[in-house]
Write an enzyme that holds these catalytic residues in place. Structure first.
Site, PDB file in Angstrom:
ATOM      1  N   SER A  64     -15.378  -4.827  38.699  1.00 41.03           N
ATOM      2  CA  SER A  64     -15.935  -5.343  39.948  1.00 41.03           C
ATOM      3  C   SER A  64     -15.168  -6.586  40.325  1.00 41.03           C
ATOM      4  O   SER A  64     -14.552  -7.242  39.476  1.00 41.03           O
ATOM      5  CB  SER A  64     -17.417  -5.696  39.776  1.00 41.03           C
ATOM      6  OG  SER A  64     -17.904  -6.388  40.914  1.00 41.03           O
ATOM      7  N   TYR A  98     -25.150  -9.160  36.186  1.00 38.22           N
ATOM      8  CA  TYR A  98     -24.066  -8.304  36.656  1.00 38.22           C
ATOM      9  C   TYR A  98     -22.717  -8.932  36.347  1.00 38.22           C
ATOM     10  O   TYR A  98     -21.820  -8.278  35.788  1.00 38.22           O
ATOM     11  CB  TYR A  98     -24.228  -8.077  38.159  1.00 38.22           C
ATOM     12  CG  TYR A  98     -23.242  -7.108  38.750  1.00 38.22           C
ATOM     13  CD1 TYR A  98     -23.426  -5.727  38.610  1.00 38.22           C
ATOM     14  CD2 TYR A  98     -22.132  -7.546  39.469  1.00 38.22           C
ATOM     15  CE1 TYR A  98     -22.524  -4.827  39.159  1.00 38.22           C
ATOM     16  CE2 TYR A  98     -21.233  -6.657  40.025  1.00 38.22           C
ATOM     17  CZ  TYR A  98     -21.436  -5.294  39.876  1.00 38.22           C
ATOM     18  OH  TYR A  98     -20.540  -4.409  40.426  1.00 38.22           O
TER      19      TYR A  98
END
Length: 252
Positions: free
Chosen positions: A144, A157
């Site tokens: 990501s 996250y």
């Protein structure tokens, strides 16, 4: 090509978003693909987007070791080997929750899915790739933009995506003797259900809520396919693909 003559891929989180787009891209390119996800009905919807292609839907919770073992056993039973794992399943967790208010249960859910799940799938793929004949294969981890730069209120996250980068590097090193190539794609603002809110407004580091640009998820899928179809003598170690004008370079 028959199922056992084509390249074989396992795609986790294949029932929606990036996982669905990548699975369909590979199926349409002639790959045989095991579609893994928690909801069988969405996996079947993914398969229906590439009619006539060789797919196998396997209900899988990647955080459960037995589910992961069953996924790879079913894949090898159907297709004979594993050439590619796209390690994609993940969750952002409870968005917008300040760290001091984050429950341990929420933290644990994100870690179990994004990190433990990625490890379990990579381990299972690694074992198959090391032992199969011809030896080798490729693992592509879905990192990501948050593997580099966090968003506000994203501790679980962001922590798991940083950890995934370490996992990618370690597996890439350990896979060298066995022709196992391991790389990572870091994606920013691909247009999926997960990112739909960004076009209406996303919280920025300065406290403002600002709409952000998104890109077509098909562009991500084509990038993954390019990485996947390289010969094992070549590897994209890290790739970053993002909406050109999203706030990443200079974020904060």
């Amino acid at each position: 090509m028959t199922d056992r003559q084509s390249k074989i891929a396992v795609v986790t989180g294949a029932g929606s978003g990036i996982g669905r787009a990548v699975a369909v891209e590979l199926l349409r390119a002639g790959w045989s693909v095991a579609l893994a996800g928690r909801r069988p009905e969405t996996l079947e919807e993914t398969a229906a987007l590439a009619p006539g292609a060789a797919s196998l839907a396997v209900r899988t919770d990647v955080s459960r070791p037995d589910d992961v073992a069953a996924l790879f056993a079913a894949t090898v039973d159907r297709f004979g080997r594993v050439d590619l794992l796209f390690n994609n399943a993940g969750t952002f967790g409870p968005g917008g929750v300040p760290v001091e208010e984050l429950s341990y249960e929420a933290w644990r859910h994100v870690v179990d899915t994004n990190l433990n799940g990625a490890f379990l799938c990579a381990q299972a793929a690694y074992r198959r790739m090391k032992e199969q004949d011809p030896q080798g294969g490729r693992i592509i981890n879905n990192g990501s933009i948050s593997a580099h730069t966090p968003r506000p209120h994203s501790a679980p996250y962001t922590a798991t995506k940083h950890a995934l980068t370490g996992l990618t590097k370690a597996l890439s090193l350990d896979g060298r003797p066995y022709r196992i190539a391991v790389g990572q794609i870091d994606i920013g603002n691909a247009a999926t259900d997960m990112t739909a809110r960004m076009e209406s407004g996303a919280l920025q580091a300065n406290g403002e809520v600002v709409p952000e640009a998104v890109m077509d998820v098909a562009d991500v899928a084509r990038t993954v396919r390019h990485m996947a179809e390289l010969p094992l003598e070549a590897n994209v170690q890290f790739a970053t693909v993002l909406a050109t004008t999203m706030p990443y370079v200079g974020r904060g």
